[in-house]
Motif scaffolding. Structure first.
Motif, short mmCIF file in Angstrom:
data_model
loop_
_atom_site.label_atom_id
_atom_site.label_comp_id
_atom_site.label_asym_id
_atom_site.label_seq_id
_atom_site.Cartn_x
_atom_site.Cartn_y
_atom_site.Cartn_z
N ALA A 34 93.75 77.19 -53.17
CA ALA A 34 93.41 75.77 -53.19
C ALA A 34 91.93 75.64 -53.50
O ALA A 34 91.16 76.59 -53.35
N GLY A 35 91.56 74.43 -53.90
CA GLY A 35 90.15 74.18 -54.17
C GLY A 35 89.62 75.00 -55.33
O GLY A 35 88.48 75.46 -55.29
N GLU A 63 81.41 71.27 -43.16
CA GLU A 63 82.49 71.54 -44.11
C GLU A 63 83.80 71.90 -43.41
O GLU A 63 84.78 72.22 -44.07
N GLU A 65 86.22 70.21 -41.92
CA GLU A 65 87.41 69.45 -42.27
C GLU A 65 87.90 69.81 -43.68
O GLU A 65 89.10 69.94 -43.92
N VAL A 66 86.97 70.00 -44.60
CA VAL A 66 87.32 70.40 -45.96
C VAL A 66 88.00 71.76 -45.94
O VAL A 66 89.03 71.97 -46.59
N ALA A 68 89.61 73.21 -43.46
CA ALA A 68 90.93 73.09 -42.84
C ALA A 68 91.95 72.54 -43.84
O ALA A 68 93.07 73.05 -43.96
N ASP A 69 91.57 71.50 -44.58
CA ASP A 69 92.48 70.91 -45.57
C ASP A 69 92.82 71.90 -46.68
O ASP A 69 93.97 71.98 -47.13
N LEU A 70 91.83 72.67 -47.12
CA LEU A 70 92.07 73.64 -48.19
C LEU A 70 92.96 74.79 -47.71
O LEU A 70 93.79 75.30 -48.48
N VAL A 72 95.32 74.55 -45.43
CA VAL A 72 96.68 74.00 -45.40
C VAL A 72 97.26 73.92 -46.82
O VAL A 72 98.41 74.29 -47.05
N ALA A 73 96.45 73.48 -47.78
CA ALA A 73 96.92 73.37 -49.17
C ALA A 73 97.24 74.75 -49.76
O ALA A 73 98.24 74.92 -50.46
#
Length: 109
Positions: A34-35, A63, A65-66, A68-70, A72-73
């Motif tokens: 991701a990312g 960073e 939250e970013v 964590a989201d990445l 998960v993705a």
């Protein structure tokens, strides 16, 4: 009776092929990203998250939250790839009897 014997042999052969495919699935290692490659996760064939690699540029204050989201993705990406690979291996193992396998207890894809 001869047809029944042949059918039993076919069923046993399919069962062995499916067991072999499940063993191959257990050995699979799949990566998801991701990312743009900033986060990479590795899943085992059983779907267990075994490794997380983060680009060092993400490891900065604020960073979290970013990141964590990445993660998960990336996990979702790897899981999708793993599911597809598992389905492919089981389909190959089932061969012409593939339509029957989905209804057999303990056989999933």
């Amino acid at each position: 009776m001869k047809d029944l014997s042949g059918l039993m042999k076919q069923a046993q052969a399919m069962q062995q092929k499916l067991a072999d495919a499940q063993a191959r699935i257990a050995e699979i290692v799949i990566e998801g990203t991701a990312g743009g490659g900033m986060v990479t996760v590795t899943l085992s064939g059983a779907g267990e998250l075994t490794k997380v690699v983060l680009d060092e540029s993400l490891v900065e204050p604020g960073e979290g939250e970013v990141i964590a989201d990445l993660i998960v993705a990336a996990h979702a990406d790897a899981k999708r790839k793993l599911d597809a690979k598992q389905a492919q291996l089981m389909q190959e193992a089932a061969g012409p009897m593939a339509g029957m396998v989905g209804g057999l207890p303990g056989m999933k894809f």
